[in-house]
Design a protein around this motif. Structure first.
Motif, PDB file in Angstrom:
ATOM      1  N   SER A  98     -13.856  -3.076  27.350  1.00  0.00           N
ATOM      2  CA  SER A  98     -14.708  -4.203  27.122  1.00  0.00           C
ATOM      3  C   SER A  98     -14.783  -5.093  28.290  1.00  0.00           C
ATOM      4  O   SER A  98     -13.769  -5.213  29.081  1.00  0.00           O
ATOM      5  CB  SER A  98     -14.412  -5.067  25.981  1.00  0.00           C
ATOM      6  N   ARG A  99     -15.960  -5.349  28.767  1.00  0.00           N
ATOM      7  CA  ARG A  99     -16.274  -6.069  29.988  1.00  0.00           C
ATOM      8  C   ARG A  99     -17.790  -6.689  30.061  1.00  0.00           C
ATOM      9  O   ARG A  99     -18.663  -6.165  29.331  1.00  0.00           O
ATOM     10  CB  ARG A  99     -15.980  -5.335  31.175  1.00  0.00           C
ATOM     11  N   THR A 100     -17.864  -7.842  30.601  1.00  0.00           N
ATOM     12  CA  THR A 100     -19.065  -8.501  30.760  1.00  0.00           C
ATOM     13  C   THR A 100     -19.855  -7.730  31.770  1.00  0.00           C
ATOM     14  O   THR A 100     -19.351  -7.554  32.823  1.00  0.00           O
ATOM     15  CB  THR A 100     -19.105  -9.955  30.895  1.00  0.00           C
ATOM     16  N   VAL A 101     -21.211  -7.652  31.679  1.00  0.00           N
ATOM     17  CA  VAL A 101     -21.895  -6.979  32.759  1.00  0.00           C
ATOM     18  C   VAL A 101     -22.978  -8.037  33.052  1.00  0.00           C
ATOM     19  O   VAL A 101     -23.862  -8.410  32.023  1.00  0.00           O
ATOM     20  CB  VAL A 101     -22.570  -5.667  32.215  1.00  0.00           C
ATOM     21  N   GLY A 102     -23.038  -8.704  34.246  1.00  0.00           N
ATOM     22  CA  GLY A 102     -23.928  -9.606  34.570  1.00  0.00           C
ATOM     23  C   GLY A 102     -23.893 -10.659  33.866  1.00  0.00           C
ATOM     24  O   GLY A 102     -22.591 -11.011  33.728  1.00  0.00           O
ATOM     25  N   ASP A 103     -24.844 -11.478  33.453  1.00  0.00           N
ATOM     26  CA  ASP A 103     -24.726 -12.956  32.773  1.00  0.00           C
ATOM     27  C   ASP A 103     -24.440 -12.872  31.183  1.00  0.00           C
ATOM     28  O   ASP A 103     -23.829 -13.408  30.719  1.00  0.00           O
ATOM     29  CB  ASP A 103     -25.505 -13.840  33.205  1.00  0.00           C
ATOM     30  N   SER A 104     -25.162 -11.682  30.877  1.00  0.00           N
ATOM     31  CA  SER A 104     -25.120 -11.777  29.230  1.00  0.00           C
ATOM     32  C   SER A 104     -25.046 -10.267  28.681  1.00  0.00           C
ATOM     33  O   SER A 104     -25.030 -10.310  27.441  1.00  0.00           O
ATOM     34  CB  SER A 104     -26.593 -12.480  28.981  1.00  0.00           C
ATOM     35  N   LEU A 105     -24.563  -9.328  29.446  1.00  0.00           N
ATOM     36  CA  LEU A 105     -24.422  -8.060  28.850  1.00  0.00           C
ATOM     37  C   LEU A 105     -22.790  -7.894  28.240  1.00  0.00           C
ATOM     38  O   LEU A 105     -22.162  -8.066  29.273  1.00  0.00           O
ATOM     39  CB  LEU A 105     -25.030  -6.778  29.542  1.00  0.00           C
ATOM     40  N   ALA A 106     -22.789  -6.988  27.519  1.00  0.00           N
ATOM     41  CA  ALA A 106     -21.318  -6.531  27.142  1.00  0.00           C
ATOM     42  C   ALA A 106     -21.155  -5.294  27.002  1.00  0.00           C
ATOM     43  O   ALA A 106     -22.083  -4.538  26.335  1.00  0.00           O
ATOM     44  CB  ALA A 106     -20.716  -7.209  25.847  1.00  0.00           C
ATOM     45  N   LEU A 107     -20.489  -4.621  27.796  1.00  0.00           N
ATOM     46  CA  LEU A 107     -20.217  -3.118  27.554  1.00  0.00           C
ATOM     47  C   LEU A 107     -18.793  -2.884  26.835  1.00  0.00           C
ATOM     48  O   LEU A 107     -17.585  -3.012  27.241  1.00  0.00           O
ATOM     49  CB  LEU A 107     -19.691  -2.544  29.090  1.00  0.00           C
ATOM     50  N   LEU A 108     -19.188  -1.932  25.677  1.00  0.00           N
ATOM     51  CA  LEU A 108     -17.840  -1.719  24.592  1.00  0.00           C
ATOM     52  C   LEU A 108     -17.555  -0.474  24.880  1.00  0.00           C
ATOM     53  O   LEU A 108     -18.695   0.457  24.700  1.00  0.00           O
ATOM     54  CB  LEU A 108     -18.178  -2.273  23.619  1.00  0.00           C
ATOM     55  N   THR A 109     -16.294   0.210  25.112  1.00  0.00           N
ATOM     56  CA  THR A 109     -16.045   1.331  25.188  1.00  0.00           C
ATOM     57  C   THR A 109     -15.046   1.844  23.944  1.00  0.00           C
ATOM     58  O   THR A 109     -13.997   1.358  23.787  1.00  0.00           O
ATOM     59  CB  THR A 109     -15.461   1.876  26.519  1.00  0.00           C
ATOM     60  N   TYR A 110     -15.522   2.946  23.071  1.00  0.00           N
ATOM     61  CA  TYR A 110     -14.623   3.296  21.911  1.00  0.00           C
ATOM     62  C   TYR A 110     -14.604   4.697  22.099  1.00  0.00           C
ATOM     63  O   TYR A 110     -14.895   5.488  22.577  1.00  0.00           O
ATOM     64  CB  TYR A 110     -15.570   3.238  20.756  1.00  0.00           C
TER      65      TYR A 110
END
Length: 194
Positions: free
Chosen positions: A174-186
């Motif tokens: 999981s990580r924040t991308v830019g100011d407001s996106l979240a990348l979740l990997t499952y």
């Protein structure tokens, strides 16, 4: 052996429908409603993902959308997508119209299993909601990457609608991308007791 990696842009409530607003839906166009830094960082993630992929796998409608846009683009990302092998699942498409594209016409589950045996590396699936649901239902997905957009749309086709069965997943990133996106990997948990 190939690895199916589903990469999706979805709203916070899981809607993947009409991200660019071209379908004319009341809640469409959410993809472009984030700030410039979000779009720039999203593009970096997308480019890195393309560099790490051996092939693309798309449903017919998504393939047609990409094929209408990417061949005329320039730059490293366009070169990568335009040059890599692409597989489109369709029983009706006669000419895929995008170089290095192969149409998979027969039973999608059987064709994707064969594709996973032929391709050594990551086979990335963009958009293609119906195809993603089929792949998930038949346990063909090896990794699920969700780029979460900070909108609750309240309506629209959700990525997981109609899966039909519980699919346990393990969060592996999981990580924040830019100011407001979240990348979740499952990753799917193949043995429910794991």
């Amino acid at each position: 052996m190939g690895k199916i990696v589903v990469s999706e842009n979805v709203s916070l409530d899981g809607v993947g429908q009409d991200p660019t607003g071209e379908e004319g839906l009341r809640f469409g166009g959410w993809f472009g409603q984030v700030g410039d830094s979000d779009r720039e960082e999203w593009a970096k993630v997308g480019f890195a993902e393309a560099l790490g992929a051996e092939a693309l796998l798309l449903g017919r409608r998504s393939h047609e959308w990409f094929a209408a846009r990417w061949p005329s683009r320039t730059g490293e990302w366009a070169d990568r997508l335009n040059g890599m092998p692409k597989y489109v699942v369709s029983s009706t498409l006669a000419d895929p119209g995008w170089n290095n594209s192969t149409v998979l016409r027969d039973d999608v589950v059987s064709e994707v299993r064969k594709l996973k045996r032929r391709v050594n590396g990551k086979i990335v699936v963009y958009a293609s909601g119906r195809l993603v649901r089929t792949l998930l239902a038949h346990d063909l997905v090896d990794e699920l990457r969700l780029m979460i957009y900070p909108f609750v749309l309240g309506a629209g086709d959700r990525l997981f609608d109609g899966i039909g069965d519980r699919k346990p997943l393990r969060l592996v990133g999981s990580r924040t991308v830019g100011d407001s996106l979240a990348l979740l990997t499952y990753q799917p948990i193949r043995d429910a007791g794991a």
